[in-house]
Write a protein that holds these residues in place. Sequence first.
Motif, PDB file in Angstrom:
ATOM      1  N   GLU A 120     -12.259 -69.013   8.133  1.00  0.00           N
ATOM      2  CA  GLU A 120     -10.940 -68.632   8.653  1.00  0.00           C
ATOM      3  C   GLU A 120     -10.770 -67.118   8.668  1.00  0.00           C
ATOM      4  OE1 GLU A 120      -8.809 -72.687   6.882  1.00  0.00           O
ATOM      5  OE2 GLU A 120      -8.474 -70.724   5.935  1.00  0.00           O
ATOM      6  N   ILE A 121     -11.272 -66.449   7.655  1.00  0.00           N
ATOM      7  CA  ILE A 121     -11.164 -64.985   7.597  1.00  0.00           C
ATOM      8  C   ILE A 121     -12.058 -64.337   8.649  1.00  0.00           C
ATOM      9  CG2 ILE A 121     -11.699 -62.957   6.181  1.00  0.00           C
ATOM     10  CD1 ILE A 121     -10.923 -64.663   3.729  1.00  0.00           C
ATOM     11  N   ALA A 122     -13.275 -64.857   8.812  1.00  0.00           N
ATOM     12  CA  ALA A 122     -14.250 -64.221   9.709  1.00  0.00           C
ATOM     13  C   ALA A 122     -14.008 -64.521  11.176  1.00  0.00           C
ATOM     14  CB  ALA A 122     -15.665 -64.674   9.321  1.00  0.00           C
ATOM     15  N   PHE A 123     -13.344 -65.620  11.483  1.00  0.00           N
ATOM     16  CA  PHE A 123     -13.242 -66.065  12.878  1.00  0.00           C
ATOM     17  C   PHE A 123     -12.592 -65.040  13.806  1.00  0.00           C
ATOM     18  CE2 PHE A 123     -11.169 -68.236  16.413  1.00  0.00           C
ATOM     19  CZ  PHE A 123     -12.249 -68.874  16.990  1.00  0.00           C
ATOM     20  N   PRO A 124     -11.432 -64.446  13.474  1.00  0.00           N
ATOM     21  CA  PRO A 124     -10.844 -63.468  14.405  1.00  0.00           C
ATOM     22  C   PRO A 124     -11.768 -62.285  14.684  1.00  0.00           C
ATOM     23  CG  PRO A 124      -9.233 -64.150  12.760  1.00  0.00           C
ATOM     24  CD  PRO A 124     -10.557 -64.678  12.307  1.00  0.00           C
ATOM     25  N   ARG A 125     -12.459 -61.795  13.639  1.00  0.00           N
ATOM     26  CA  ARG A 125     -13.370 -60.665  13.840  1.00  0.00           C
ATOM     27  C   ARG A 125     -14.558 -61.088  14.713  1.00  0.00           C
ATOM     28  NH1 ARG A 125     -14.470 -55.988  10.876  1.00  0.00           N
ATOM     29  NH2 ARG A 125     -12.270 -56.137  10.349  1.00  0.00           N
ATOM     30  N   ALA A 126     -15.064 -62.280  14.496  1.00  0.00           N
ATOM     31  CA  ALA A 126     -16.183 -62.776  15.302  1.00  0.00           C
ATOM     32  C   ALA A 126     -15.772 -62.887  16.766  1.00  0.00           C
ATOM     33  CB  ALA A 126     -16.657 -64.125  14.769  1.00  0.00           C
ATOM     34  N   LYS A 127     -14.588 -63.395  17.008  1.00  0.00           N
ATOM     35  CA  LYS A 127     -14.103 -63.521  18.387  1.00  0.00           C
ATOM     36  C   LYS A 127     -13.965 -62.152  19.029  1.00  0.00           C
ATOM     37  CE  LYS A 127     -10.487 -65.768  21.112  1.00  0.00           C
ATOM     38  NZ  LYS A 127      -9.237 -66.581  21.057  1.00  0.00           N
ATOM     39  N   GLU A 128     -13.459 -61.185  18.285  1.00  0.00           N
ATOM     40  CA  GLU A 128     -13.318 -59.812  18.792  1.00  0.00           C
ATOM     41  C   GLU A 128     -14.666 -59.187  19.118  1.00  0.00           C
ATOM     42  OE1 GLU A 128     -12.383 -55.631  16.562  1.00  0.00           O
ATOM     43  OE2 GLU A 128     -10.993 -57.276  16.167  1.00  0.00           O
ATOM     44  N   ARG A 129     -15.665 -59.482  18.302  1.00  0.00           N
ATOM     45  CA  ARG A 129     -17.001 -58.900  18.456  1.00  0.00           C
ATOM     46  C   ARG A 129     -17.880 -59.666  19.443  1.00  0.00           C
ATOM     47  NH1 ARG A 129     -17.937 -53.715  16.438  1.00  0.00           N
ATOM     48  NH2 ARG A 129     -17.448 -53.537  14.225  1.00  0.00           N
ATOM     49  N   GLY A 130     -17.429 -60.819  19.901  1.00  0.00           N
ATOM     50  CA  GLY A 130     -18.261 -61.627  20.794  1.00  0.00           C
ATOM     51  C   GLY A 130     -19.360 -62.367  20.069  1.00  0.00           C
ATOM     52  N   ILE A 131     -19.162 -62.611  18.772  1.00  0.00           N
ATOM     53  CA  ILE A 131     -20.128 -63.358  17.963  1.00  0.00           C
ATOM     54  C   ILE A 131     -19.660 -64.802  17.877  1.00  0.00           C
ATOM     55  CG2 ILE A 131     -21.114 -63.636  15.651  1.00  0.00           C
ATOM     56  CD1 ILE A 131     -22.201 -61.190  16.905  1.00  0.00           C
ATOM     57  N   LEU A 132     -20.555 -65.744  18.131  1.00  0.00           N
ATOM     58  CA  LEU A 132     -20.227 -67.156  17.993  1.00  0.00           C
ATOM     59  C   LEU A 132     -20.357 -67.523  16.515  1.00  0.00           C
ATOM     60  CD1 LEU A 132     -19.486 -69.613  19.765  1.00  0.00           C
ATOM     61  CD2 LEU A 132     -21.915 -70.198  19.790  1.00  0.00           C
ATOM     62  N   LEU A 133     -19.268 -67.992  15.918  1.00  0.00           N
ATOM     63  CA  LEU A 133     -19.231 -68.320  14.493  1.00  0.00           C
ATOM     64  C   LEU A 133     -19.158 -69.833  14.311  1.00  0.00           C
ATOM     65  CD1 LEU A 133     -18.962 -67.309  11.520  1.00  0.00           C
ATOM     66  CD2 LEU A 133     -16.470 -67.397  11.863  1.00  0.00           C
ATOM     67  N   ILE A 134     -20.090 -70.372  13.515  1.00  0.00           N
ATOM     68  CA  ILE A 134     -20.156 -71.805  13.249  1.00  0.00           C
ATOM     69  C   ILE A 134     -19.661 -72.063  11.822  1.00  0.00           C
ATOM     70  CG2 ILE A 134     -21.687 -73.807  13.085  1.00  0.00           C
ATOM     71  CD1 ILE A 134     -23.611 -72.317  14.961  1.00  0.00           C
ATOM     72  N   ARG A 135     -18.759 -73.024  11.682  1.00  0.00           N
ATOM     73  CA  ARG A 135     -18.306 -73.377  10.336  1.00  0.00           C
ATOM     74  C   ARG A 135     -19.422 -74.137   9.615  1.00  0.00           C
ATOM     75  NH1 ARG A 135     -12.768 -74.394   8.563  1.00  0.00           N
ATOM     76  NH2 ARG A 135     -12.197 -74.656  10.762  1.00  0.00           N
ATOM     77  N   GLY A 136     -19.795 -73.644   8.442  1.00  0.00           N
ATOM     78  CA  GLY A 136     -20.882 -74.272   7.706  1.00  0.00           C
ATOM     79  C   GLY A 136     -20.710 -74.125   6.211  1.00  0.00           C
ATOM     80  N   THR A 137     -21.624 -74.720   5.465  1.00  0.00           N
ATOM     81  CA  THR A 137     -21.597 -74.626   4.006  1.00  0.00           C
ATOM     82  C   THR A 137     -22.986 -74.922   3.460  1.00  0.00           C
ATOM     83  OG1 THR A 137     -20.352 -75.280   2.030  1.00  0.00           O
ATOM     84  CG2 THR A 137     -21.078 -77.047   3.491  1.00  0.00           C
ATOM     85  N   GLU A 138     -23.201 -74.568   2.187  1.00  0.00           N
ATOM     86  CA  GLU A 138     -24.460 -74.891   1.509  1.00  0.00           C
ATOM     87  C   GLU A 138     -24.206 -75.919   0.416  1.00  0.00           C
ATOM     88  OE1 GLU A 138     -28.474 -72.874  -0.389  1.00  0.00           O
ATOM     89  OE2 GLU A 138     -26.873 -71.584   0.367  1.00  0.00           O
ATOM     90  N   ILE A 139     -24.940 -77.009   0.502  1.00  0.00           N
ATOM     91  CA  ILE A 139     -24.888 -78.091  -0.490  1.00  0.00           C
ATOM     92  C   ILE A 139     -25.927 -77.755  -1.549  1.00  0.00           C
ATOM     93  CG2 ILE A 139     -25.220 -80.555  -0.856  1.00  0.00           C
ATOM     94  CD1 ILE A 139     -24.605 -80.791   2.267  1.00  0.00           C
ATOM     95  N   THR A 140     -25.498 -77.607  -2.797  1.00  0.00           N
ATOM     96  CA  THR A 140     -26.343 -77.008  -3.826  1.00  0.00           C
ATOM     97  C   THR A 140     -26.664 -78.012  -4.916  1.00  0.00           C
ATOM     98  OG1 THR A 140     -25.132 -74.947  -3.392  1.00  0.00           O
ATOM     99  CG2 THR A 140     -26.561 -74.996  -5.330  1.00  0.00           C
ATOM    100  N   ARG A 141     -27.929 -78.392  -5.012  1.00  0.00           N
ATOM    101  CA  ARG A 141     -28.385 -79.328  -6.044  1.00  0.00           C
ATOM    102  C   ARG A 141     -29.637 -78.767  -6.718  1.00  0.00           C
ATOM    103  NH1 ARG A 141     -24.121 -81.101  -4.513  1.00  0.00           N
ATOM    104  NH2 ARG A 141     -23.480 -83.288  -4.360  1.00  0.00           N
TER     105      ARG A 141
END
Length: 395
Positions: A120-141
């Motif tokens: 949510e924080i990075a999305f507006p900056r990514a849109k401004e910069r023309g960077i495609l941002l994918i929502r993701g996460t790391e599952i840690t075991r």
Amino acid sequence: MDVGTRWPMLEWCVWKERGVSMRRIPRSRLVVASVLVVLLMAGTLGAQTRREIQFPDILGYKTLKCDLHMHTVFSDGLVWPTVRVDEAWREGLDVISITDHIEYQPHKADVPTNHNRPYEIAFPRAKERGILLIRGTEITRDTPPGHFNALFLDDVNPLDTPDLLDCMAAAAEQRAFIWWNHPGWKPDKKGWFDIHTTLYEKKYMHGIEVVNGRSYYPEAHEWALEKNLTFMGTSDIHAPSMLEQSSPEKHRSMTLVFARGKTLAAVNEALVAGRTLVWYESQLIGRKEYLNAMFRAATTIADIEYGQDDTVCFRLMNHCDVALELERAGKLGPKTVSVPPHASTLIRAKVPASSEPHKFEYAVSNFLIAPAKGLPVSLEVPPQITIEIGVETEN
């Protein structure tokens, strides 16, 4: 804190670092110092430039430069989410994903655990910069089974569950693309275990990191080929990036994704289909068909000249950001040929008389189709054309 509060604090820090008491500095000098600091910082920000990474489009697809594994202060990284966007833009990337750990939150005393917040924080900056941002996460075991990244999520929170298979099922319900991270991270525990077979058979594992940061995993390369897993290469960056600009000599590890366009749906489809290559140091790693297509699109044979001594000379041109390291596999040509990025090399060789094209057989040793196995290629040079001029005589 407003601007009027920030700058006096900043200048106080500067002078205090130098061991100077603020009480001894005239106010006029403090004003000048404040102006200089503002100008210096503005100049630094304004001077930021983007260097475009240059790999040709292949097979009718657009070549997207992607780093889909990185961290911020919302897990164990050291930067704010918008910094990751700015670094990616500066270094020439097209697509990124911030994949903070779900289970590992070492900064939670200072940064509240909110799994969706980095996106949510990075999305507006990514849109401004023309960077495609994918929502993701790391599952840690623990290893085994290890760590996994899940991309194209609508909501990370359902994955915050202690049972691994429940976590994977929650990701699958959101049609996530999931891959196994840094499988050789712990050398004493590396291997393909029963749990990996279970994840694979349940279709909870679609790709594998053949490269993570500065590490290449030959076993993962073999598993990717054997199991038909998508080749992934990432930076897994935690600290601030020190690169001012990406270059062929110095760049982050990344995945080249061959997509129908620069959209989330197109990138997702390409990853599922396995249309990727990994750019790692001076190497490209992946499936033979995509390496071959990249080599063909990135090279041109030009300025062909035949000599009087049964020789041919031609120029091999390289139009991409990785060098071409060729080792002779046939009878014609020099034993080795090296073509730097965006440069050309003259190749001269004796050839037999022939009406067919001359084939220079080589292996591109830094285009890896398997561990320690380079891409076989054939450089075809048209035969020498002789024109016979006849003289008519009168009877």
